[in-house]
Design a protein around this motif. Structure first.
Motif, PDB file in Angstrom:
ATOM      1  N   GLN A 156       0.833  -1.208   0.000  1.00 26.12           N
ATOM      2  CA  GLN A 156       0.000   0.000   0.000  1.00 26.12           C
ATOM      3  C   GLN A 156       0.866   1.255   0.000  1.00 26.12           C
ATOM      4  O   GLN A 156       0.538   2.248  -0.663  1.00 26.12           O
ATOM      5  CB  GLN A 156      -0.936   0.002   1.226  1.00 26.12           C
ATOM      6  CG  GLN A 156      -2.052  -1.030   1.160  1.00 26.12           C
ATOM      7  CD  GLN A 156      -1.602  -2.414   1.585  1.00 26.12           C
ATOM      8  OE1 GLN A 156      -0.415  -2.621   1.853  1.00 26.12           O
ATOM      9  NE2 GLN A 156      -2.534  -3.345   1.655  1.00 26.12           N
ATOM     10  N   THR A 157       1.976   1.219   0.740  1.00 28.71           N
ATOM     11  CA  THR A 157       2.875   2.373   0.766  1.00 28.71           C
ATOM     12  C   THR A 157       3.508   2.605  -0.596  1.00 28.71           C
ATOM     13  O   THR A 157       3.602   3.740  -1.076  1.00 28.71           O
ATOM     14  CB  THR A 157       3.974   2.160   1.824  1.00 28.71           C
ATOM     15  OG1 THR A 157       3.364   2.005   3.116  1.00 28.71           O
ATOM     16  CG2 THR A 157       4.931   3.342   1.849  1.00 28.71           C
ATOM     17  N   LEU A 158       3.943   1.523  -1.248  1.00 27.39           N
ATOM     18  CA  LEU A 158       4.548   1.651  -2.573  1.00 27.39           C
ATOM     19  C   LEU A 158       3.532   2.192  -3.585  1.00 27.39           C
ATOM     20  O   LEU A 158       3.865   3.024  -4.431  1.00 27.39           O
ATOM     21  CB  LEU A 158       5.094   0.301  -3.031  1.00 27.39           C
ATOM     22  CG  LEU A 158       6.202  -0.307  -2.157  1.00 27.39           C
ATOM     23  CD1 LEU A 158       6.613  -1.671  -2.695  1.00 27.39           C
ATOM     24  CD2 LEU A 158       7.405   0.620  -2.084  1.00 27.39           C
ATOM     25  N   HIS A 159       2.292   1.720  -3.481  1.00 26.53           N
ATOM     26  CA  HIS A 159       1.258   2.207  -4.402  1.00 26.53           C
ATOM     27  C   HIS A 159       0.923   3.674  -4.130  1.00 26.53           C
ATOM     28  O   HIS A 159       0.663   4.439  -5.072  1.00 26.53           O
ATOM     29  CB  HIS A 159       0.000   1.346  -4.277  1.00 26.53           C
ATOM     30  CG  HIS A 159       0.149  -0.029  -4.857  1.00 26.53           C
ATOM     31  ND1 HIS A 159       0.785  -0.265  -6.055  1.00 26.53           N
ATOM     32  CD2 HIS A 159      -0.274  -1.242  -4.406  1.00 26.53           C
ATOM     33  CE1 HIS A 159       0.749  -1.560  -6.320  1.00 26.53           C
ATOM     34  NE2 HIS A 159       0.126  -2.160  -5.343  1.00 26.53           N
ATOM     35  N   LEU A 160       0.929   4.068  -2.863  1.00 26.17           N
ATOM     36  CA  LEU A 160       0.629   5.466  -2.529  1.00 26.17           C
ATOM     37  C   LEU A 160       1.710   6.388  -3.088  1.00 26.17           C
ATOM     38  O   LEU A 160       1.402   7.467  -3.620  1.00 26.17           O
ATOM     39  CB  LEU A 160       0.524   5.626  -1.010  1.00 26.17           C
ATOM     40  CG  LEU A 160       0.260   7.052  -0.513  1.00 26.17           C
ATOM     41  CD1 LEU A 160      -1.065   7.567  -1.055  1.00 26.17           C
ATOM     42  CD2 LEU A 160       0.269   7.089   1.016  1.00 26.17           C
ATOM     43  N   LEU A 161       2.966   5.979  -2.989  1.00 26.54           N
ATOM     44  CA  LEU A 161       4.052   6.788  -3.543  1.00 26.54           C
ATOM     45  C   LEU A 161       3.892   6.937  -5.058  1.00 26.54           C
ATOM     46  O   LEU A 161       4.133   8.017  -5.614  1.00 26.54           O
ATOM     47  CB  LEU A 161       5.399   6.144  -3.214  1.00 26.54           C
ATOM     48  CG  LEU A 161       5.824   6.184  -1.737  1.00 26.54           C
ATOM     49  CD1 LEU A 161       7.067   5.334  -1.509  1.00 26.54           C
ATOM     50  CD2 LEU A 161       6.082   7.615  -1.299  1.00 26.54           C
ATOM     51  N   ALA A 162       3.504   5.839  -5.735  1.00 34.73           N
ATOM     52  CA  ALA A 162       3.295   5.913  -7.182  1.00 34.73           C
ATOM     53  C   ALA A 162       2.123   6.829  -7.523  1.00 34.73           C
ATOM     54  O   ALA A 162       2.191   7.626  -8.466  1.00 34.73           O
ATOM     55  CB  ALA A 162       3.055   4.511  -7.741  1.00 34.73           C
ATOM     56  N   LEU A 163       1.041   6.733  -6.731  1.00 29.21           N
ATOM     57  CA  LEU A 163      -0.147   7.552  -6.993  1.00 29.21           C
ATOM     58  C   LEU A 163       0.142   9.037  -6.817  1.00 29.21           C
ATOM     59  O   LEU A 163      -0.352   9.880  -7.571  1.00 29.21           O
ATOM     60  CB  LEU A 163      -1.275   7.123  -6.052  1.00 29.21           C
ATOM     61  CG  LEU A 163      -2.596   7.890  -6.169  1.00 29.21           C
ATOM     62  CD1 LEU A 163      -3.205   7.696  -7.552  1.00 29.21           C
ATOM     63  CD2 LEU A 163      -3.567   7.435  -5.090  1.00 29.21           C
ATOM     64  N   LEU A 164       0.984   9.379  -5.856  1.00 31.50           N
ATOM     65  CA  LEU A 164       1.304  10.781  -5.601  1.00 31.50           C
ATOM     66  C   LEU A 164       2.246  11.382  -6.641  1.00 31.50           C
ATOM     67  O   LEU A 164       2.425  12.597  -6.684  1.00 31.50           O
ATOM     68  CB  LEU A 164       1.926  10.928  -4.208  1.00 31.50           C
ATOM     69  CG  LEU A 164       0.998  10.623  -3.024  1.00 31.50           C
ATOM     70  CD1 LEU A 164       1.752  10.727  -1.717  1.00 31.50           C
ATOM     71  CD2 LEU A 164      -0.211  11.556  -3.030  1.00 31.50           C
ATOM     72  N   GLY A 165       2.850  10.527  -7.473  1.00 31.90           N
ATOM     73  CA  GLY A 165       3.721  11.044  -8.532  1.00 31.90           C
ATOM     74  C   GLY A 165       5.060  10.341  -8.643  1.00 31.90           C
ATOM     75  O   GLY A 165       5.873  10.694  -9.503  1.00 31.90           O
ATOM     76  N   GLY A 166       5.300   9.335  -7.810  1.00 30.60           N
ATOM     77  CA  GLY A 166       6.576   8.625  -7.878  1.00 30.60           C
ATOM     78  C   GLY A 166       6.561   7.422  -8.796  1.00 30.60           C
ATOM     79  O   GLY A 166       7.468   6.585  -8.736  1.00 30.60           O
ATOM     80  N   TRP A 167       5.553   7.323  -9.663  1.00 34.08           N
ATOM     81  CA  TRP A 167       5.422   6.129 -10.508  1.00 34.08           C
ATOM     82  C   TRP A 167       6.575   5.947 -11.501  1.00 34.08           C
ATOM     83  O   TRP A 167       6.945   4.800 -11.798  1.00 34.08           O
ATOM     84  CB  TRP A 167       4.075   6.155 -11.233  1.00 34.08           C
ATOM     85  CG  TRP A 167       3.908   7.252 -12.248  1.00 34.08           C
ATOM     86  CD1 TRP A 167       3.389   8.481 -12.039  1.00 34.08           C
ATOM     87  CD2 TRP A 167       4.271   7.199 -13.631  1.00 34.08           C
ATOM     88  NE1 TRP A 167       3.396   9.205 -13.194  1.00 34.08           N
ATOM     89  CE2 TRP A 167       3.928   8.444 -14.194  1.00 34.08           C
ATOM     90  CE3 TRP A 167       4.838   6.229 -14.447  1.00 34.08           C
ATOM     91  CZ2 TRP A 167       4.152   8.739 -15.534  1.00 34.08           C
ATOM     92  CZ3 TRP A 167       5.055   6.509 -15.790  1.00 34.08           C
ATOM     93  CH2 TRP A 167       4.716   7.757 -16.321  1.00 34.08           C
ATOM     94  N   PRO A 168       7.194   7.023 -12.059  1.00 34.25           N
ATOM     95  CA  PRO A 168       8.331   6.754 -12.956  1.00 34.25           C
ATOM     96  C   PRO A 168       9.490   6.064 -12.234  1.00 34.25           C
ATOM     97  O   PRO A 168      10.074   5.096 -12.745  1.00 34.25           O
ATOM     98  CB  PRO A 168       8.717   8.156 -13.456  1.00 34.25           C
ATOM     99  CG  PRO A 168       7.485   8.988 -13.301  1.00 34.25           C
ATOM    100  CD  PRO A 168       6.846   8.471 -12.064  1.00 34.25           C
ATOM    101  N   ALA A 169       9.829   6.544 -11.043  1.00 34.69           N
ATOM    102  CA  ALA A 169      10.904   5.904 -10.274  1.00 34.69           C
ATOM    103  C   ALA A 169      10.515   4.485  -9.888  1.00 34.69           C
ATOM    104  O   ALA A 169      11.365   3.585  -9.857  1.00 34.69           O
ATOM    105  CB  ALA A 169      11.222   6.726  -9.029  1.00 34.69           C
ATOM    106  N   ALA A 170       9.236   4.258  -9.595  1.00 37.49           N
ATOM    107  CA  ALA A 170       8.775   2.903  -9.258  1.00 37.49           C
ATOM    108  C   ALA A 170       8.968   1.960 -10.445  1.00 37.49           C
ATOM    109  O   ALA A 170       9.393   0.810 -10.281  1.00 37.49           O
ATOM    110  CB  ALA A 170       7.303   2.946  -8.843  1.00 37.49           C
TER     111      ALA A 170
END
Length: 217
Positions: A156-170
């Motif tokens: 859930q934490t990894l998905h939240l980071l992607a949703l907030l805008g960290g998806w390219p780094a993910a």
């Protein structure tokens, strides 16, 4: 450690090893180091790690040669007058790479245009840059924890980071570290966060007044 392959799923590429202490030591085809594919009944050697909440997992799995039995020799090819060039294995790009790269370019272009037209505050661009760095580190920490059997970062934490805008780094972390890249359920949720974030960003650029700090540039 030593054990015997008691189950192997060719289609899904994983199986279980029967060991002295456990009959459910999981291993994946990526962790197999033999020249021939695994089969039920094969005696193997491996290194075991503990994955938090998921039980033991075998790494560096390799066949164990039976004592006193020599490995069969491969016939040597007849000598040839012409030298045959050595072909190096070609690594194909992961599925969806071109689509992901195109989406990243469009995302960067949208951010650049939003900043240039002052539809997005420059502070937001800095926050997104920092967020991507944090996301990459979070994946690296979770990968290290999985290998050591330590406390894991929640999905859930990894998905939240992607949703907030960290998806390219993910996405880059998934490809470079081979972490979460083969789990279909995780990847499905991840791409949903990418689409939701992209839609929200497009809406904000189109109507910058939606941002509570839109007046700060």
């Amino acid at each position: 450690m030593q054990g015997t392959v008691r189950r192997w799923d060719v289609g899904k590429g994983f199986g279980f090893i029967q060991a002295a202490h456990s009959s459910n030591v999981f291993f994946h085809v990526r962790d197999y180091r033999g020249n021939t594919p695994p089969v039920v009944g094969m005696e193997v050697e491996y290194e075991e790690i503990q994955v938090g909440g998921k039980g033991p997992r075998a790494m560096q799995v390799r066949p164990r040669s039976a004592p006193g039995v020599a490995a069969p020799r491969r016939p040597h090819p007849p000598p040839s007058s012409k030298s045959t060039p050595v072909r190096r294995p070609q690594h194909s790009a992961p599925a969806g790479t071109s689509w992901a790269m195109a989406l990243m370019l469009a995302w960067v272009a949208l951010l650049a245009w939003g900043g240039w037209t002052q539809r997005l505050p420059l502070g937001l661009l800095g926050i997104l840059a920092v967020l991507n760095g944090v996301t990459f580190v979070a994946y690296a920490v979770d990968k290290s924890a999985a290998q050591r059997g330590a406390w894991r970062t929640s999905e859930q934490t990894l998905h939240l980071l992607a949703l907030l805008g960290g998806w390219p780094a993910a996405w880059w972390a998934q490809q470079w570290m081979r972490h979460k890249s083969s789990k279909a359920s995780f990847r499905m949720v991840y791409w949903c966060t990418v689409l939701l974030h992209s839609a929200a960003l497009g809406a904000i650029v189109w109507q910058p007044g939606w941002l509570p700090f839109s007046g700060l540039h």
